[in-house]
Design a protein around this motif. Structure first.
Motif, PDB file in Angstrom:
ATOM      1  N   UNK A  63     -34.806 -44.638 -39.588  1.00 62.56           N
ATOM      2  CA  UNK A  63     -33.709 -44.703 -40.549  1.00 62.56           C
ATOM      3  C   UNK A  63     -34.261 -45.349 -41.800  1.00 62.56           C
ATOM      4  N   UNK A  64     -33.770 -44.959 -42.982  1.00 57.85           N
ATOM      5  CA  UNK A  64     -34.368 -45.548 -44.190  1.00 57.85           C
ATOM      6  C   UNK A  64     -33.897 -46.987 -44.370  1.00 57.85           C
ATOM      7  N   UNK A  65     -34.511 -47.707 -45.311  1.00 57.08           N
ATOM      8  CA  UNK A  65     -34.154 -49.088 -45.566  1.00 57.08           C
ATOM      9  C   UNK A  65     -32.658 -49.196 -45.825  1.00 57.08           C
ATOM     10  N   UNK A  74     -41.336 -52.385 -36.443  1.00 60.30           N
ATOM     11  CA  UNK A  74     -42.511 -52.005 -37.217  1.00 60.30           C
ATOM     12  C   UNK A  74     -43.762 -52.805 -36.888  1.00 60.30           C
ATOM     13  N   UNK A 123     -41.424 -46.597 -39.459  1.00 60.94           N
ATOM     14  CA  UNK A 123     -41.303 -45.642 -40.560  1.00 60.94           C
ATOM     15  C   UNK A 123     -42.287 -44.500 -40.378  1.00 60.94           C
ATOM     16  N   UNK A 159     -33.017 -39.168 -45.859  1.00 60.07           N
ATOM     17  CA  UNK A 159     -34.166 -39.830 -46.494  1.00 60.07           C
ATOM     18  C   UNK A 159     -35.348 -39.958 -45.556  1.00 60.07           C
ATOM     19  N   UNK A 160     -35.413 -39.127 -44.499  1.00 56.35           N
ATOM     20  CA  UNK A 160     -36.530 -39.195 -43.553  1.00 56.35           C
ATOM     21  C   UNK A 160     -37.314 -37.888 -43.596  1.00 56.35           C
ATOM     22  N   UNK A 161     -38.423 -37.858 -42.902  1.00 56.51           N
ATOM     23  CA  UNK A 161     -39.286 -36.687 -42.929  1.00 56.51           C
ATOM     24  C   UNK A 161     -39.655 -36.336 -41.499  1.00 56.51           C
ATOM     25  N   UNK A 217     -36.848 -52.199 -51.015  1.00 51.53           N
ATOM     26  CA  UNK A 217     -38.280 -52.462 -51.184  1.00 51.53           C
ATOM     27  C   UNK A 217     -38.916 -51.589 -52.257  1.00 51.53           C
ATOM     28  N   UNK A 277     -42.869 -50.351 -47.233  1.00 51.52           N
ATOM     29  CA  UNK A 277     -41.734 -49.518 -47.656  1.00 51.52           C
ATOM     30  C   UNK A 277     -41.428 -48.394 -46.672  1.00 51.52           C
ATOM     31  N   UNK A 278     -40.195 -47.899 -46.719  1.00 49.73           N
ATOM     32  CA  UNK A 278     -39.844 -46.754 -45.892  1.00 49.73           C
ATOM     33  C   UNK A 278     -40.304 -45.472 -46.599  1.00 49.73           C
ATOM     34  N   UNK A 279     -40.240 -44.311 -45.920  1.00 48.70           N
ATOM     35  CA  UNK A 279     -40.792 -43.094 -46.518  1.00 48.70           C
ATOM     36  C   UNK A 279     -40.235 -42.775 -47.907  1.00 48.70           C
ATOM     37  N   UNK A 280     -38.942 -42.980 -48.126  1.00 48.25           N
ATOM     38  CA  UNK A 280     -38.432 -42.627 -49.456  1.00 48.25           C
ATOM     39  C   UNK A 280     -38.866 -43.655 -50.498  1.00 48.25           C
TER      40      UNK A 280
END
Lengths: 289, 281
Positions: A42-44, A171, A204, A244-246, B147, B175-178
């Motif tokens: 999940x994104x930040x 992480x 991530x 927002x993920x890949x 971030x 940081x995250x991917x985006x």
């Protein structure tokens, strides 16, 4: 299999009643079976860290229940300490939490507080060091004399020594070089295989999680957006991008080839799988020796 | 002459305990970087890349050898401030490098210390925040940013000094991917539109493939360097030195090992798909 963790409609609001009120986790319900390896992505700001902190009672949900082995962890708030021994949490950059004179004592700290003593304690420490790849010679050193990667291992060993039923890692490979990531990841996989404990890995790195997780939780805007087997999750590239993920590069390559009419399977997760899928096709075309 | 000229630099950290074997963190590195180049430095933890980066704006001085920035020797104390105006450094943890409680005040910190006129500071801060796409957040508190946003504010803080070069030491590790995507596209934009030299230290191979040149470090030395295509073709060498290659490169490398005739090693999804499609025909 039995259910080790169950979340029932849990939610959390930061700063309730203040101008900064924020709904970080909203109405999440799920079951995790004993022995599963779960990926959490999940994104930040998606609420995944808040959710993880509710699993061992570091923060108390503002709504809903967390059940560990079928019991509400907040049924007796004074006994929440016991929950923290059962659900071990490795935070981001755990190397900053080392404090003891020697690595051995640092790893011992949590296990000792769990009540381990004597030979059992010694064995727990040495096993934990072994799982994380710390050579015995380092145990007598000061943790502050270790390299960054070794410090990280020592900190993780401290949690593993408590032999938690559920191990949550936030992480654990951030900031390590590719080989360091690879080695630490394979050690976590080995720990999971040998101890059959439940592992939750927040990351991530889609490439890493695709290779190791049984199921993946996808958090988005405080809600549990997806919770499905890994292959299913990475089949949904467009949905993930919306969060927002890949998906891993290799998955995207194979998807493209499939779209162009090549007979390759869907949801390929690793380079080895892609290699195995392409080999017979290329052989048929006479492109290999 | 190149904008950055590193000439046979050695550096070792002093060991506190006596009698310990001191190894050079940087061990005889020579490297030239031209104005406007985008160079990625990769290498495993402890290979000396961060130590080398700190030589680029005189935070560390070589034990032997020389570092010239735009012709000025970093070891000459009178040059220090001029060099730090030319080369800005961005570090891994965004929380360790933001100093003010409001975004625009943080960006203004650098030029204020240089004694720039207030009206000029205003202009530079606005321009810098626009360049990293954070202008709408100028009145926000940094601690409430993500971030990726914090790293872009840190980059804006450097831009406000109007440097010719930005050196970044693993700016996306946390940081995250985006967030990573935001920072990397900001760097590419600054490099292409403002001709700012970028030296990017990273563990992410998908970032390194975007550079003009990739430098691989190992044990304080330069192991190999070249275009991303050249460097990532050396799959075995990189793996041997604890590094990774993009998954596309690894796949083609493995297929080549079984006799597939493909000369090029693909670095992107598109290249890899095109090559494989071609091979199937």
């Amino acid at each position: 299999m039995s259910c080790v963790l169950e979340l029932k409609n849990i939610g959390f609001t930061y700063g309730k009643g203040t101008p900064f009120e924020k709904r970080a986790v909203d109405n999440v319900s799920l079951h995790i079976e004993q022995g599963e390896f779960i990926g959490v992505i999940g994104h930040t700001g998606s609420g995944k860290s808040t959710l993880m902190q509710m699993l061992n009672g570091l923060i108390r949900p503002t709504d809903g229940q967390v059940l560990l082995d079928g019991r509400d962890i907040w049924a007796e708030p004074k006994k929440i300490r016991q929950v923290r021994f059962k659900v071990g949490m490795v935070f981001q950059y755990p190397e900053y939490q080392l404090f003891e004179e020697t690595v051995y004592k640092d790893i011992a700290f949590g296990a000792q507080n769990c009540g381990l003593q004597g030979d059992a304690l010694d064995r727990a420490i040495r096993d934990a060091a072994d799982f994380t790849g710390l050579p015995p010679a380092l145990l007598d050193k000061s943790p502050f004399d270790l390299s960054g990667g070794e410090k990280r291992r020592a900190a993780i060993a401290g949690i593993i020594a408590m032999n938690p039923e559920v191990l949550v890692l936030d992480e654990p490979t951030a900031g390590l070089d590719p080989m360091g990531r690879e080695v630490l990841l394979s050690q976590i996989v080995r720990y999971h295989k040998e101890r059959h404990n439940t592992v939750l890995l927040v990351t991530h790195s889609m490439e890493d999680i695709a290779r190791v997780a049984d199921r993946i939780m996808v958090m988005n805007k405080g809600r549990l957006a997806l919770f499905e087997p890994t292959r299913e999750v990475f089949r949904k590239g467009d949905t993930l991008r919306g969060y927002g993920l890949q998906v891993p590069q290799i998955t995207r390559i194979m998807q493209d080839l499939r779209r162009r009419g090549l007979d390759v399977p869907e949801g390929v997760l690793t380079v080895d799988e892609a290699f195995a899928a392409l080999l017979p096709l290329l052989q048929k075309e006479g492109k290999l020796w | 002459m190149s904008f950055i000229s590193i000439q046979d630099v050695c550096f070792s950290y002093e060991e506190i305990e006596e009698g310990k074997h001191v190894t050079n963190a940087v061990d005889g590195v020579s490297l030239e970087v031209e104005q406007g180049e985008f160079v990625a430095i990769i290498g495993h933890n402890g290979c000396g890349k961060s130590t080398l980066a700190k030589h680029l704006n005189a935070l560390l001085l070589p034990d032997s050898g020389r570092v010239l920035i735009d012709g000025d020797d970093t070891a000459v104390e009178d040059n220090t401030y001029a060099i730090r105006e030319k080369v800005g450094l961005v570090l891994q943890n965004p929380d360790n490098q933001l100093v003010a409680s409001i975004v625009e005040e943080d960006v203004a910190f650098g030029p204020e210390n240089l004694g720039v006129e207030p009206s000029e500071i205003r202009r530079r801060v606005d321009a810098a925040l626009r360049a990293v796409d954070m202008y709408d957040y100028r009145g926000h508190a940094p601690y409430r940013l993500s971030g990726g946003q914090k790293q872009r504010v840190a980059i804006a803080g450097i831009l406000a000094i109007q440097p010719q070069c930005i050196v970044l030491d693993e700016p996306t590790a946390m940081l995250d991917p985006s967030g990573r995507q935001e920072v990397i596209s900001t760097l590419l934009k600054l490099n292409r539109t403002q001709n700012i030299t970028v030296v990017l230290i990273t563990h992410f191979m998908d970032e390194a493939v975007l550079a003009d040149r990739v430098v691989v470090m190992d044990s304080g030395k330069i192991l190999t360097q070249g275009t991303p295509g050249d460097v990532f073709s050396q799959v075995e060498l990189l793996k041997k030195h604890r590094l990774d290659v993009p998954q596309s490169a690894e796949l083609i490398h493995k297929l080549r090992g079984c006799g597939l005739q493909i000369d090029k090693i693909p670095l992107t999804q598109e290249d890899c798909v095109a090559l494989l499609e071609e091979a199937m025909r």
